[in-house]
Design an enzyme around this catalytic site. Sequence first.
Site, short mmCIF file in Angstrom:
data_model
loop_
_atom_site.label_atom_id
_atom_site.label_comp_id
_atom_site.label_asym_id
_atom_site.label_seq_id
_atom_site.Cartn_x
_atom_site.Cartn_y
_atom_site.Cartn_z
N HIS A 204 106.72 40.85 46.45
CA HIS A 204 107.13 39.61 47.10
C HIS A 204 107.41 38.51 46.08
CE1 HIS A 204 106.08 41.03 51.11
NE2 HIS A 204 105.00 41.57 50.56
N GLU B 17 109.62 43.56 54.63
CA GLU B 17 108.30 43.83 55.21
C GLU B 17 108.08 42.85 56.35
OE1 GLU B 17 103.61 44.41 53.99
OE2 GLU B 17 104.88 43.14 52.75
N HIS C 173 101.91 48.04 58.90
CA HIS C 173 101.24 47.05 59.75
C HIS C 173 101.23 47.54 61.19
CE1 HIS C 173 100.69 43.86 56.74
NE2 HIS C 173 101.77 44.37 56.19
N ASN D 237 96.16 50.33 53.95
CA ASN D 237 96.07 48.92 54.33
C ASN D 237 96.91 48.64 55.57
OD1 ASN D 237 96.03 48.76 50.95
ND2 ASN D 237 94.41 47.74 52.05
N ALA D 238 96.30 47.97 56.56
CA ALA D 238 96.96 47.58 57.81
C ALA D 238 97.48 48.78 58.60
CB ALA D 238 98.10 46.59 57.54
N GLY E 204 92.83 48.87 42.05
CA GLY E 204 91.42 49.21 42.07
C GLY E 204 90.61 48.33 43.00
N HIS F 102 92.34 46.96 46.26
CA HIS F 102 92.80 47.35 47.59
C HIS F 102 92.26 48.72 47.99
CE1 HIS F 102 95.70 44.06 47.21
NE2 HIS F 102 96.01 44.22 48.48
N ASP G 154 103.09 45.07 45.32
CA ASP G 154 102.90 44.20 46.48
C ASP G 154 102.39 42.82 46.03
OD1 ASP G 154 102.83 43.30 49.09
OD2 ASP G 154 100.94 44.27 49.59
N GLY H 189 98.05 40.39 49.76
CA GLY H 189 98.88 40.87 48.66
C GLY H 189 98.04 41.06 47.41
#
Length: 378
Positions: A57, A125, A190, A214-215, A244, A246, A269, A304
């Site tokens: 991003h 995203e 997501h 994630n999500a 390490g 996330h 990310d 993020g």
Amino acid sequence: MILKNAKIMDDTFTLVDACLSTEGERIADIAPDLHGEEEIDLTGCVVVPGFVDIHIHACVGADTCDASTAGLAKMAAHLVTKGVTSFCPTTMTVSHEEIEDALATVKACMDDRPFGAAIMGVNMEGPYISINKKGAQKGEYVKNPNWEEFKGFYDGCGGIIKLVDIAPECEGADEFIKKASKLCTVSIAHTDADYDQAKHAFNIGITHATHLYNAMSGMTHRSPGVVGAVFDDERVRAEIICDGFHINPAVLRVTFRQLGEDRSVIVSDSMRAAGEPDGISELGGQTVYVKDGQARLKDGTIAGSTTNMHQEVCNLVRFGVPFKQVIKSATINPAREIHEDADIGSIKVGKFADLVVLDNDLNIKMVIARGKIAVDNR
């Protein structure tokens, strides 16, 4: 330019003793012994392909959704210092107008390329995600998949969208997946989907998973979830944030082993705090608090990352993931996901001369982007 006395990671991702020559933006020759006017001695070094970050991003205070050519140029100049030679600026779940502006700005930078990492296209995203798994995305802009809207985005920016996220359990998802997958890579993201819903989505066109674990629903022994569906389907590649934080290092080892060499994709990310000191930052219109390099919303939600591809490569090698798989995951695998592997992602005659020179400790000694030395730390 001729690179000599290094080990070259060839297009089979095998380390070989060879020389490499460039001509203009491309790799001209790879052979045991080459000579020319500009020879660079890289004794003790390894030459790998330039890293490809398809989900980023922001960094160094600039964000894709700022819709600023100066900001994108700042990102490109910073990323190349981290070995990234190609990237996809990534939008967030923001308003229709903000997405349009971001797309137009990226297109302008692709037409008039700034110094540094090359922009390959856009990763969208959001906004077509589940409100229940929005994570750090802004809830007021979350919406059901809208094929007509997406087609308008795609045509309006000249077809530079390379990847789009979707929660496949949402109304309108089937039509969206079937049609959008003919234009770009469609990713499950997501999402509140279960195993069966995810498998159905893979059967009709989804081939990618955004920031695995994630999500999304995790895998247990009775409920495989989206994670189990990804592991269970050879058609799907998964992107992974390898800071390490996330994902625990032990889980990273297991994940890379399960996915194998060809289905694992490293992404940063990263948000605008990447490359900046700890403090207060912003992501998608929401305040983010960064402490010890970890970015969170006020309620503790992870927002993020602040990592980069080079740091993730170093992390994974330190965690025990095989070097060959790590490099493939940072280069050819993401290049394939955005259908640019004919030009980038591996070291082969005719491809762009996008190269990273590493020493034995994986420090970056040189970065060559499109045939020009962009970083020289020798």
